[in-house]
Design an enzyme around this catalytic site. Structure first.
Site, PDB file in Angstrom:
ATOM      1  CG  ASP A 377      -1.933   1.249   1.191  1.00 13.16           C
ATOM      2  OD1 ASP A 377      -2.884   1.093   0.518  1.00 13.16           O
ATOM      3  OD2 ASP A 377      -1.874   2.133   2.114  1.00 13.16           O
ATOM      4  CD  GLU A 406      -2.336   1.647  -3.747  1.00 10.96           C
ATOM      5  OE1 GLU A 406      -3.588   2.560  -3.995  1.00 10.96           O
ATOM      6  OE2 GLU A 406      -1.531   1.881  -2.705  1.00 10.96           O
TER       7      GLU A 406
END
Length: 659
Positions: A377, A406
């Site tokens: 993330d 990401e």
């Protein structure tokens, strides 16, 4: 410096940032290396590609072949995952130069008696440099060359390519030039290149109003397998903080019963190494990993280096966070957005080494539970050196580990993360809609230097991204973007079940947030509800498994289509007849008819020969002739075609009645 070394080695490709970073490949790939290798004068040159697995002492060799303009190419096949080194060597080959000139003089009718003696002398000198076995063969060659009475026979002996190969292999390297760098290629397992991801929130799997569990995920595995996905990605499964917990629709204050965001990690029940009690236990997670493996599905875990205000780290290591003058901890912001329930880590802390070790221990902990894929993330908000170190450490523990970045951020930052070792990368695909946008972006990804280190993973939606195209295009838009993602990139994923149900309602106009976002509340889904596109998902994943042309990304070639709303491209297989053609209507509102130009030579179709077009999605067959065809694509019914071309295998004369 050896002043007699005459070879120049330049423009070695591939290499990333002058060799600072490793090139990326997968096991079984052919590693193709090119370079300019040349010398002064007109002597013959030998170029050699050297390679070895990192840590091995012995280099293996492959002789390179000359292309044109002093460009050379060589290759070797990459083995098991790990790091490999490669470099180059070149030298002036006096024996091959002698062979070339001998042949020219002899064919011109010149007396070559002296030339033959020169050749014998070169071989005699080589005897002193060769090992015992090769030296014996060279002495035998010298004797045969000297004993041959006829010039024609002696010339034939001297021009034997086996002789020149022997000299070049065993000696003639005293003045060789070796490239000044040993370059590196990182080899990953094949799933790094080809994978189909399915994301879901386990807490939404519960029935009769209860909180979903990891056991519910186990029960869902047959369905995931049936749809054809081989990676099941779970958002954070850790305890969720209570302080500053967000409510439904990202409300600043949560109401009783609101579950909070899974990315607000940590509570009195534990942190990054704990499982949310309502999801189950660590044993449940291990069972999920094992049961998934039986179905050839891997569990990808979200790796989010951030905390809720209740995370144990804040009490145990306050030095890892930023504190405001009023004594409160600094929460996350992305103005104008505020994330009061999330506390970012201060990576500039003087105790950064202890912090890094703790973060590594999180990764190692979940690797010990069987996780080999991490979706990371927001890696672009953490230091580059930390990622390079951490990924190297994880690879040292297990070469099979995969990290998906990401990071929807500036291009150079995304590229840097890939260079540092991220195995796959999110991309701008979600926002590339028109034919021109898609063509330009995919050309950049597959034809530029980026192809050497960045592997895209195409996601048409995520829990954070509901594009305007999906909002306004309805069910046809979901089908169109699915086909594009699954065929343009060898790795793709969807956030479900909202995707197969074509859920496209935004929180408000102009927002990419979902109405009633699952990030902040538990949703109940009828996974096979009306209007779903499940059948198309199953079909596409089957086609991807059955056709190797869709298991690569960089084998993409765009082809002519006379309608700007119809994009047409080929995915080229190594065995050319296994290549596929894809035509997609990009207009979710209108039927489009386009004339397509087919590259028949890729499929072994001869001029004037008829062939069979098989649409792998719709199942239709048609007999065609010539290099153009017309396609009609209705976005409501068949927004795309994937064509396989077959030539006739039998003719009339092959049948018994013909005789």
């Amino acid at each position: 410096m050896e002043g007699r070394a005459r070879i120049a080695i330049e423009a070695v490709h591939p290499q990333i940032d002058c060799g600072r970073f490793a090139v990326q490949r997968v096991t079984g790939d052919e590693m193709v290396v090119q370079a300019d290798v040349f010398s002064d004068g007109h002597d013959e040159v030998v170029a050699l590609l050297l390679y070895r697995r990192m840590g091995e002492e012995q280099w293996q060799e492959k002789e390179m072949r000359r292309l044109d303009n002093d460009r050379w190419e060589g290759s070797f096949v990459l083995g098991d995952p790990g790091f490999y080194q490669y470099t180059l060597m070149g030298w002036v080959d006096h024996f091959r130069t002698w062979q070339r000139d001998l042949q020219k003089r002899f064919e011109a009718g010149q007396d070559v008696a002296v030339d033959l003696r020169i050749g014998a002398k070169i071989l005699e000198q080589a005897v002193g440099e060769a090992n015992q076995e090769d030296a014996a063969r060279l002495r035998e060659a010298v004797a045969e060359l000297s004993a041959e009475q006829e010039q024609e026979g002696a010339v034939a002996l001297g021009l034997d390519t086996r002789l020149s190969d022997l000299v070049s292999t065993c000696c003639a390297r005293g003045l060789a030039t070796r490239y000044h760098k040993e370059l590196v290629v990182r080899v990953d397992r094949k799933k790094a290149l080809f994978s189909s991801w399915y994301e879901l929130f386990p807490r939404s799997l519960g029935k009769e109003g209860r909180h979903g569990t990891l056991r519910d995920c186990i029960d869902l595995l047959p369905d995931i397998e049936e749809m054809g996905f081989d990676v099941l990605y779970l958002p954070p499964i850790h305890p969720i903080g209570s302080s500053k917990r967000k409510g439904k629709a990202n409300a600043v204050e949560a109401q009783p019963g609101d579950p909070g965001s899974p990315w607000a990690i940590g509570s009195e029940q534990g942190g990054h190494k704990a499982v949310h009690p309502e999801l189950g236990t660590l044993d449940d997670f291990r069972d999920l990993v094992r049961e998934a493996e039986k179905r050839d599905i891997e569990i990808a875990l979200d790796l989010a280096f951030q905390c809720s205000p209740d995370h144990p780290y804040l009490k145990e290591h306050p030095e890892w966070f930023k504190w405001r003058p009023d004594g409160t901890v600094q929460y996350a912001e992305n103005p104008p957005k505020k994330y009061q329930d999330i506390v970012p880590i201060n990576f500039e802390t003087p105790q950064w080494e202890e912090l890094w070790e703790e973060l590594k221990s999180i990764v190692f902990f979940w690797m010990d539970q069987g996780v080999r894929i991490f979706r990371v993330d927001n890696p672009h908000t953490k230091p580059f050196p930390m990622w390079e170190w951490l990924i190297d450490q994880a690879k040292e523990k297990c070469q099979d580990v995969i990290f998906l970045a990401e990071a929807f951020t500036r291009p150079k930052i995304m590229a840097r993360l890939a260079k540092l070792g991220f195995t796959q990368s999110y991309s701008y695909f979600s926002w590339r809609n028109s034919k021109g946008e898609l063509t330009d972006y995919l050309t950049e990804l597959t034809r530029g230097d980026t192809r050497e280190f960045m592997r895209p993973n195409f996601w048409p939606n995520t829990p954070d991204i509901l594009t305007e195209y999906l909002q306004y295009g309805g069910r046809p838009a979901f089908m169109i973007r699915l086909v594009l993602a699954a065929t343009l990139s060898s790795s793709y994923g969807i956030y479900g079940p909202v995707y197969e149900l074509c859920v496209g309602k935004p929180e408000k106009p102009g927002s990419e947030e979902y109405l009633d976002a699952e990030k902040y509340e538990i949703r109940r889904w009828d996974r096979k509800g009306a209007g779903n596109i499940r059948e198309l998902i199953v079909t596409l994943n089957r086609i991807r498994r059955d056709h190797v042309a869709l298991q690569q990304t960089n084998n993409l070639t765009f082809l002519p289509s006379d309608d700007d709303s119809v994009i047409f491209y080929a995915k080229i297989a190594r065995q050319k007849k296994g290549s596929l053609l894809v035509a997609v209507n990009l207009d979710p509102f209108r039927v489009r008819t386009a004339r397509l130009t087919l590259p028949l030579q890729l499929f072994g179709v001869l001029p004037g020969q008829s062939y069979l077009l098989h649409d792998l999605i719709g199942g239709d067959h048609s007999i065609w002739q010539g290099e153009t065809t017309t396609v009609r694509l209705d976005p409501q019914v068949n927004p795309a075609c994937i064509y396989r071309i077959s030539t006739w295998q039998r003719r009339e004369s092959d049948f018994d009645y013909y005789f």
